[in-house]
Write an enzyme that holds these catalytic residues in place. Structure first.
Site, short mmCIF file in Angstrom:
data_model
loop_
_atom_site.label_atom_id
_atom_site.label_comp_id
_atom_site.label_asym_id
_atom_site.label_seq_id
_atom_site.Cartn_x
_atom_site.Cartn_y
_atom_site.Cartn_z
N ASP A 124 0.83 -1.22 0.00
CA ASP A 124 0.00 0.00 0.00
C ASP A 124 0.85 1.26 0.00
OD1 ASP A 124 -1.92 -1.98 0.44
OD2 ASP A 124 -2.04 -1.57 2.58
N GLU B 255 -11.25 -0.92 -2.86
CA GLU B 255 -10.52 -0.15 -1.86
C GLU B 255 -9.35 0.57 -2.51
OE1 GLU B 255 -9.50 -3.17 0.95
OE2 GLU B 255 -7.85 -3.97 -0.25
#
Length: 487
Positions: free
Chosen positions: A71, A248
């Protein structure tokens, strides 16, 4: 007898000369499959490839390089590129704190340290989460603003916090919550995965959210970095049918040349089927539409088919491939655009690496990315002679998020390909635009899949040599990747 021997010898010499002529003549007229003349190929990223799985470095942070990056968000500061990422490692509970790496060239990365030593007490009391997820870093007011997520797995008990610093490497001061969510509250959003961007007028916005309720965007106060309107979750801009359809990791970038805002999100499960989708809008608050004008808010059974898939799990020859290719970050520098994402090697999907890819733009203003990791290449003109040869191609279908395996295709010197029908063909237009038409009767619109593909130099990470790649879309917005094989 002597004359006869001389004639035999002379005949053998003539025969030998003829054979040499045939051999070398055929070579002269044969297609030159390895012609890279006029193309500046990137150099090797390092002396030896980084191992995809390397148990020797599990507890040696100074040797992590791209390992255990998850991420990641990128920022350029003090002539360095910095990547801030989720707490992650293999084989043990990760040390909390938000990992920091830096690089001079987006290729070779070194581990710097962490932002924090532990989760702030307010975030822990709200969520019971003891690690940080999905940070983003933004420069504003001559300071650095770091947005972080803490959450309880499988619930909406989530917290987006803010830390600030005068230096990109800290120390950082925790500024408390930006927004919090909890099961049973009045919000729809799940408060994780913040992505910060400016609109064309300089107003900061935060795009955020996940599975629960979808993706939202809300304004930030430019002086504080927190919500402009207290407790306003903002506008819904992307959503899928239900919790079985993952979404997401949102980011937004603006391209002044096209006048569009581009939303990127990740679909499906982070360990294997993760993939990156994009859509665009003239307004930062949407609606965001994909190539086929499908709205990214889609709660129907067709929500698997929204968004242009620009990165997905794949395997080229001579490699185990990559899965979990999602949760992207975006970086723009001097009109050049880059996309980062997680990637898990096929031999052990619990290892996670940082991948950086060059973004190129289609003729109708859509971003697509290189099939190979960035190695310093520049988009440049190529010739037809450069294109001729054997290629591997990978299709990234929107409806199938499993690992896509490369297939072989030969681009012949007569503008044809090696398919059995003899009807597939190609041509090079402009400086580096390859138009490839694949004959697929009864399936493709008008019997042909027509691809507009940008050809760019690249480093072949699977075979460890410079080469050419292509990337682009067909008439339905499906991305095709290709890589030329060096023989």
């Amino acid at each position: 007898m002597k004359n006869k021997s001389q004639k035999i010898i002379m005949g053998l010499v003539i025969l030998f000369i003829l054979i040499l002529g045939i051999v070398y003549g055929s070579k002269s007229f044969a297609p030159k499959k390895n012609d890279y003349s006029g193309v500046e190929l990137p150099a090797a990223p390092q002396v030896e490839p980084i191992l995809n799985v390397n148990n020797d470095i599990l507890y040696k942070e100074d040797e992590w390089t791209t390992n255990f990056t998850h991420d990641a968000a990128l920022i350029k500061a003090d002539d360095w590129y910095y990547a801030f990422s989720t707490d992650y490692m293999v084989g043990a509970t990760p040390t909390p704190g938000i990992q920091i790496r830096k690089s001079k060239d987006l290729i070779q990365w070194e581990f710097v340290g962490r932002v924090f030593d532990q989760v702030p007490s307010e975030a822990w009391e709200w969520t019971n989460g003891n690690t940080f997820w999905a940070p983003d870093v933004f420069e504003m007011n001559d300071r650095y603003y770091l947005y972080y997520s803490v959450s309880s797995v499988g619930s909406r008990n989530s917290y987006i916090g803010l830390a600030t610093s005068d230096s990109i490497e800290g120390p950082w001061t925790d500024e408390g919550a930006v927004i919090k969510s909890k099961d049973g509250d009045d919000f729809t959003v799940n408060a994780i995965d913040a992505g910060i961007t400016l609109d064309e007028k300089g107003q900061p916005w935060m795009v955020y959210g996940s599975y629960f309720g979808g993706i939202f965007i809300t304004q930030l106060d430019k002086s504080t970095g927190k919500l402009k309107y207290s407790n306003d979750e903002g506008t819904l801009i992307a959503q899928r049918k239900n919790m079985n359809f993952g979404i997401e990791g949102p980011e937004i970038m603006y391209n002044p040349e096209t006048g569009y805002y581009y939303l990127t999100v990740s679909y499906e499960w982070l360990e294997d089927t993760y993939n990156v989708r994009t859509a665009r809008s003239k307004s930062i608050t949407g609606p965001y539409l994909d190539y086929n004008d499908k709205n990214m808010i889609d709660t129907t059974d067709e929500s698997f088919n929204t968004g242009n898939k620009i990165v997905g799990s794949y395997v080229f020859d001579n490699d185990s491939g990559w899965q979990g290719t999602g949760h992207n970050g975006l970086l723009e520098e001097d009109g050049e655009y880059y996309l980062t994402h997680n990637a898990r090697p096929g031999e052990d999907i619990y290892w996670s690496h940082l991948h950086v890819r060059k973004i190129v733009w289609t003729e109708d203003g859509w971003p697509v990315v290189s099939p190979e990791r960035y190695a310093g290449e520049k988009e440049q003109a190529v010739t037809e002679e450069n294109i001729i040869g054997d290629w591997e191609k990978i299709l990234l279908p929107r409806y199938d998020d499993s690992v896509q395996v490369s297939q072989q295709i030969e681009l012949l010197e007569n503008g044809k390909t090696n398919d059995e029908s003899g009807k597939s063909h190609w041509e090079l237009t402009d400086d580096n635009l390859l138009r490839l038409s694949i004959y697929d009767p009864g399936i493709a619109p008008g019997d042909y899949w027509n691809y507009a593909l940008k050809v760019v130099p690249a480093w072949d990470w699977e075979n460890w040599n410079g080469t050419l790649v292509f990337t682009g879309m067909d008439q339905e917005g499906t991305v095709l990747w290709g890589k030329k094989r060096v023989e």
